[in-house]
Design an enzyme around this catalytic site. Structure first.
Site, PDB file in Angstrom:
ATOM      1  N   ASP A  95      -2.072  -1.483  10.729  1.00 10.43           N
ATOM      2  CA  ASP A  95      -2.358  -1.440   9.284  1.00 10.43           C
ATOM      3  C   ASP A  95      -2.990  -2.731   8.769  1.00 10.43           C
ATOM      4  O   ASP A  95      -3.380  -2.802   7.599  1.00 10.43           O
ATOM      5  CB  ASP A  95      -1.057  -1.214   8.492  1.00 10.43           C
ATOM      6  N   LYS A 108       0.846  -1.212   0.000  1.00  8.35           N
ATOM      7  CA  LYS A 108       0.000   0.000   0.000  1.00  8.35           C
ATOM      8  C   LYS A 108       0.869   1.244   0.000  1.00  8.35           C
ATOM      9  O   LYS A 108       2.037   1.211   0.395  1.00  8.35           O
ATOM     10  CB  LYS A 108      -0.938   0.024   1.205  1.00  8.35           C
TER      11      LYS A 108
HETATM   12  O1  C5P Z   1       0.385  -1.297  15.300  1.00  3.51           O
HETATM   13  P1  C5P Z   1       1.813  -1.415  14.862  1.00  3.51           P
HETATM   14  O2  C5P Z   1       2.553  -2.512  15.554  1.00  3.51           O
HETATM   15  O3  C5P Z   1       1.968  -1.466  13.377  1.00  3.51           O
HETATM   16  O4  C5P Z   1       2.500  -0.047  15.309  1.00  3.51           O
HETATM   17  C1  C5P Z   1       3.894   0.108  15.339  1.00  3.51           C
HETATM   18  C2  C5P Z   1       4.246   1.343  16.152  1.00  3.51           C
HETATM   19  O5  C5P Z   1       3.816   2.518  15.459  1.00  3.51           O
HETATM   20  C3  C5P Z   1       3.564   1.433  17.501  1.00  3.51           C
HETATM   21  O6  C5P Z   1       4.331   0.802  18.483  1.00  3.51           O
HETATM   22  C4  C5P Z   1       3.507   2.935  17.746  1.00  3.51           C
HETATM   23  O7  C5P Z   1       4.755   3.411  18.179  1.00  3.51           O
HETATM   24  C5  C5P Z   1       3.308   3.486  16.358  1.00  3.51           C
HETATM   25  N1  C5P Z   1       1.894   3.769  16.002  1.00  3.51           N
HETATM   26  C6  C5P Z   1       1.228   4.828  16.619  1.00  3.51           C
HETATM   27  N2  C5P Z   1      -0.080   5.081  16.283  1.00  3.51           N
HETATM   28  C7  C5P Z   1      -0.707   4.335  15.352  1.00  3.51           C
HETATM   29  C8  C5P Z   1      -0.040   3.267  14.715  1.00  3.51           C
HETATM   30  C9  C5P Z   1       1.270   3.014  15.072  1.00  3.51           C
HETATM   31  O8  C5P Z   1       1.784   5.530  17.464  1.00  3.51           O
HETATM   32  N3  C5P Z   1      -1.968   4.618  15.028  1.00  3.51           N
END
Ligand code: C5P
Length: 289
Positions: free
Chosen positions: A135, A8
């Site tokens: 995501d 994406k």
């Molecule tokens: O959810 P995911 O593991 O992909 O997120 C990775 C990191 O990105 C999280 O630990 C956080 O630091 C940051 N993040 C965030 N807000 C979001 C998505 C991700 O702060 N909506």
């Protein structure tokens, strides 16, 4: 069972606020592109999930998002004692801001849904996906969509008018948590015009869409990643209608109205940037199979 995991790009990425749980509320217009990993799932004798990947720098243990997705699926649906092997063939660049890992996890969920629970509502699969990563729910459905909240509140949008993307992946990764940790929402000076982007999508107005492509992370990108902005300038120089970093980078994409212009730009930029791809938008996942 074989499944494609599409990458994406972010047509827009806005950060609205930092939340109590440490995550951020986002508003993003997401678009699938036809650069895909190939995921093969097989039931196997014995219990547990085995994972292999054709590139060495991707974890091939339980920490891989594809394995975590399978675990979440079995746990949430109360399916016990299964043996599963997952093989991943990577094409989407890794740590690139293109949701490669999330898309692999989403493809595993779609495939397991078909294998074990073909009548499972899409919302249930997306709720399981939300436990795996921010995501992943979007990657379960793909296409053009507005993603809000952590990324899990999804609204389908009209498909992008026909166009071509040139994607340039610089040779360094950018850590997503590190980039988020630099965000001071009140200090952000610029935000994308998301409402205008939605109107342009509704009208099928590629020029209006291109005018509104923007990612807030570009404003707070550390100087050591200035290559990202150089590649963006190079894409615009080569005739891109718009260019921006996708996600937390470092991949930069340019939008072109036609194939020839996109391939010409990719040739020129390919001389200075090791990994350049030409890709097209992909419609919502359901319509692909
Ligand atoms: O959810 P995911 O593991 O992909 O997120 C990775 C990191 O990105 C999280 O630990 C956080 O630091 C940051 N993040 C965030 N807000 C979001 C998505 C991700 O702060 N909506």
């Amino acid at each position: 069972m074989e499944e494609r995991a599409y990458g994406k790009i972010n047509l827009t990425l806005d950060i609205l606020r930092r939340r109590e749980d440490g995550f951020h509320d986002l508003r993003m217009v997401m678009q699938s592109v036809d650069l895909f990993d190939e995921i093969t799932l097989n039931k196997r004798e014995g219990e547990g999930i085995e994972l292999s990947c054709d590139v060495g720098y991707v974890p091939s243990d339980g920490s891989n998002i594809a394995a975590r997705a399978a675990e979440a699926f079995f746990r949430e649906l109360g399916i016990r004692g299964e043996g599963l092997s997952i093989a991943i063939r990577k094409t989407i660049p890794v740590s690139a801001g293109m949701a490669g890992g999330s898309s692999d996890g989403a493809a595993v969920l779609r495939a397991l849904g078909r294998m074990y629970r073909p009548d499972l509502p899409a919302e249930r699969l997306e709720a399981i996906a939300a436990q795996v990563g921010s995501d992943v729910p979007y990657c379960v459905r793909g296409g053009t969509a507005l993603a809000e909240g952590r990324g899990e509140i999804l609204t389908d949008l009209p498909p992008l008018p026909p166009c071509w993307f040139v994607l340039c992946k610089p040779g360094f990764p950018i850590s997503t948590p590190e980039l988020f940790s630099r965000v001071r929402v009140k200090q952000l000076q610029f935000h994308p015009d998301t409402a205008g982007m939605l109107r342009s999508l509704e009208a099928g107005d590629l020029e209006g869409i291109c005018r509104r492509i923007y990612n807030v992370f570009e404003e707070i990108l550390p100087r050591k990643y200035s290559r990202v902005l150089e590649l963006k300038a190079a894409l615009l120089d080569q005739g891109a209608l718009a260019a921006a970093m996708t996600g937390t980078g470092p991949t930069v994409f340019g939008v072109f109205a036609g194939e020839e212009a996109a391939r010409r730009a990719a040739d020129v930029i390919g001389r200075v940037c090791g990994r350049v791809y030409v890709a097209r938008p992909v419609k919502k996942y359901e319509s692909l199979v």
